[in-house]
Design an enzyme around this catalytic site. Structure first.
Site, PDB file in Angstrom:
ATOM      1  N   HIS A 156     -59.273 -18.652 -18.514  1.00  0.00           N
ATOM      2  CA  HIS A 156     -60.273 -19.210 -17.595  1.00  0.00           C
ATOM      3  C   HIS A 156     -61.702 -19.078 -18.134  1.00  0.00           C
ATOM      4  CE1 HIS A 156     -56.899 -19.252 -14.995  1.00  0.00           C
ATOM      5  NE2 HIS A 156     -57.010 -18.033 -14.505  1.00  0.00           N
TER       6      HIS A 156
ATOM      7  N   ASP B 192     -54.832 -24.772 -16.357  1.00  0.00           N
ATOM      8  CA  ASP B 192     -55.762 -23.662 -16.185  1.00  0.00           C
ATOM      9  C   ASP B 192     -56.501 -24.024 -14.903  1.00  0.00           C
ATOM     10  OD1 ASP B 192     -58.159 -22.138 -16.115  1.00  0.00           O
ATOM     11  OD2 ASP B 192     -57.897 -21.697 -18.232  1.00  0.00           O
ATOM     12  N   HIS B 193     -56.159 -23.348 -13.802  1.00  0.00           N
ATOM     13  CA  HIS B 193     -56.641 -23.864 -12.511  1.00  0.00           C
ATOM     14  C   HIS B 193     -58.163 -23.780 -12.391  1.00  0.00           C
ATOM     15  CE1 HIS B 193     -56.573 -19.639 -11.224  1.00  0.00           C
ATOM     16  NE2 HIS B 193     -57.271 -19.982 -10.168  1.00  0.00           N
TER      17      HIS B 193
HETATM   18  C1  BG6 Z   1     -55.224 -15.967 -12.010  1.00  0.00           C
HETATM   19  C2  BG6 Z   1     -55.102 -14.531 -12.441  1.00  0.00           C
HETATM   20  O1  BG6 Z   1     -55.056 -16.822 -13.096  1.00  0.00           O
HETATM   21  O2  BG6 Z   1     -56.513 -16.180 -11.435  1.00  0.00           O
HETATM   22  C3  BG6 Z   1     -55.347 -13.596 -11.279  1.00  0.00           C
HETATM   23  O3  BG6 Z   1     -53.804 -14.316 -12.982  1.00  0.00           O
HETATM   24  C4  BG6 Z   1     -56.663 -13.902 -10.625  1.00  0.00           C
HETATM   25  O4  BG6 Z   1     -55.291 -12.251 -11.697  1.00  0.00           O
HETATM   26  C5  BG6 Z   1     -56.769 -15.380 -10.298  1.00  0.00           C
HETATM   27  O5  BG6 Z   1     -56.762 -13.130  -9.445  1.00  0.00           O
HETATM   28  C6  BG6 Z   1     -58.153 -15.728  -9.793  1.00  0.00           C
HETATM   29  O6  BG6 Z   1     -58.152 -17.049  -9.348  1.00  0.00           O
HETATM   30  P1  BG6 Z   1     -59.195 -17.534  -8.241  1.00  0.00           P
HETATM   31  O7  BG6 Z   1     -58.987 -19.001  -8.164  1.00  0.00           O
HETATM   32  O8  BG6 Z   1     -58.874 -16.785  -6.989  1.00  0.00           O
HETATM   33  O9  BG6 Z   1     -60.539 -17.166  -8.787  1.00  0.00           O
END
Ligand code: BG6
Length: 463
Positions: free
Chosen positions: A234, A171-172
């Site tokens: 997230h 989960d980044h």
């Molecule tokens: C991803 C989603 O996990 O996270 C995307 O699938 C979203 O829809 C993205 O745009 C947002 O990531 P970050 O790091 O740009 O906030």
């Protein structure tokens, strides 16, 4: 010195690999990260030689790596990268893959599935023909299924082959610097930790606002929507870190235990209308690969209650949306006013694009006046070049953690299962109740109904 490893990426010519994974490896190389004693095997269907692939990947590194491009650093990384052409849906191709790996000696495997989940099963089946693969680690990306049922079946597939504690579910958001900082801000500061409960806090607002729309991902997104794409994973991860009790240690088990307690204490709202607002940006239905009658939500705001001693009676407002007026991710803690008419103290943990902490509190207006005014302290962490340089990007950090075998910043199956149950249930209730998916203009703050969600309880979104 770590044991020689092979880090294999399935889906080596996809967006994720180019935008996130290869740039992450480049950053690790630039920092001479000692976790990177690994060969990188990139698997794709297209017909490239390793040289051609390296040549192509360097352009992506130039574009997406956090650190400036330097030829000599890229060369070092390129030496570690081998392109292996293979159709990973062809079961017989894994016999050759096994032979290829044998030529690389006695190594540990890490597999990164940068492909759609529908391919997971077929890859896992194929890897049964690769000696030592079952002892390796595997990294998988969200979405973990499309709903609870699909997620459970996907999980069963993974667990039949890989050891449970060798499965790393990325989960980044858990790799973002300020998400990692929430625990420190909470627990290392008595001025916050002593008042971190419903007695002193009026509400907590977690917002993940995006300017971008669905872009080229309409096909995936239209079957997903904001609740499944952002909230279930997230935002629930962040919610549990904000709300959990202090874990006994920084280890994976203690942290997960506390996060799970929060998920298990989530209250299912009785009246869905009072607690959830879904929206869709104008023009969404005309996006490529999106159904012309789609009622998929591109915005979701939820009023959540956690039933435990710490949080009883205090709302958490969680919202996320696309094509909004600004990109901003933050956790705003709004404290109770000490006396009516005095502004509340506010702590705002800024996750992106600005990383920092904002604190608003009351002081006397300077001079003869006794008027109360607000002092606004704004600490920007990523305004410093040194901090920017020293802060790894989310994927860089999580790949390193996986190589080292640190699991506390990855999602566990029981977390995913519990958050799916909650999100599936509220989504279904919303649609069953015939509630509208509110249209909102692109570039706006989202549907007006989302303001009412708070307004009815005397709150406003903290901007
Ligand atoms: C991803 C989603 O996990 O996270 C995307 O699938 C979203 O829809 C993205 O745009 C947002 O990531 P970050 O790091 O740009 O906030």
């Amino acid at each position: 010195m770590c044991k020689e490893q092979i880090f294999t990426i399935f889906g080596g010519t996809g967006d994720l690999t180019f935008r996130k994974l290869i740039p992450a490896f480049y950053n690790m190389e630039a920092f001479k990260n000692k976790d990177l004693c690994t060969q990188i095997v990139i698997i794709g269907r297209r017909d490239y030689t390793s040289g051609e692939y390296r040549e192509m990947a360097h352009r992506w590194v130039e574009k997406f790596a956090r650190l400036g491009y330097k030829e000599e650093i890229y060369e070092k990384l390129a030496e570690k990268m081998t392109y292996y052409r293979m159709d990973f849906t062809d079961a017989s191709a894994y016999v050759d893959l096994d032979a290829f790996y044998r030529g690389m000696g006695d190594v540990e495997h890490i597999f990164y599935f940068a492909v759609a989940p529908r391919f997971f099963e077929i890859i896992v089946k194929g890897l049964q023909l690769v000696s030592g693969a079952g002892n390796g680690k595997v990294v998988i990306e969200k979405p973990f299924g499309e709903n609870l049922l699909a997620a459970a079946s996907l999980n069963a597939t993974m667990e039949t082959f890989f050891k449970q504690d060798h499965i790393y579910r990325i989960d980044h958001y858990l790799g973002k610097e300020m998400v990692r900082n929430i625990q420190t801000i909470r627990f290392a500061n008595p001025i916050f930790s002593n008042v971190w409960n419903a007695r002193y806090i009026d509400c907590i607002q977690i917002s993940a606002l995006e300017e971008v729309g669905v872009e080229t991902r309409g096909g995936y997104y239209d079957h997903s929507g904001a609740l499944k794409d952002m909230m279930q994973n997230h935002l629930f991860q962040i919610l549990t870190i904000v709300a959990m009790e202090q874990p006994e240690s920084a280890g994976a088990e203690d942290m997960h235990r506390e996060q799970m307690k929060v998920l298990n204490a989530l209250h299912m709202p009785e009246d869905i209308k009072e607690n959830i607002v879904l929206g869709q940006y104008e023009g969404y239905r005309g996006e490529p690969a999106v159904d012309a009658d789609s009622d998929t939500e591109t915005y979701a705001a939820v009023r959540l209650m956690i039933e435990n001693e710490r949080w009883n009676g205090m709302p958490f407002y969680v919202r996320t949306g696309k094509k909004l007026g600004k990109r901003e991710m933050q956790v705003a803690v709004v404290f109770k006013s000490p006396v009516p008419g005095v502004e509340p103290d506010i702590l705002n943990i800024k996750i992106q694009p600005t990383e920092g902490v904002y604190l608003q509190f009351n002081i006397k207006k300077p001079g003869e006046s006794e008027e109360v005014v607000q002092a606004k302290m704004d600490f920007c962490q990523n305004c410093s070049f040194i901090n920017q340089m020293n802060t790894p990007a989310a994927y860089e950090r999580l790949i390193g953690a996986c190589i080292r075998g640190e699991r506390s910043w990855f999602s566990q199956w029981d977390q995913i299962e519990t958050s799916w149950k909650y999100v599936d249930a509220i989504r279904e209730q919303y649609h069953r109740s015939g509630l509208p998916v509110h249209l909102y203009p692109q570039g706006s703050a989202g549907p007006k109904a989302a303001d009412k969600l708070l307004g009815d309880h005397g709150h406003v979104w903290f901007e």
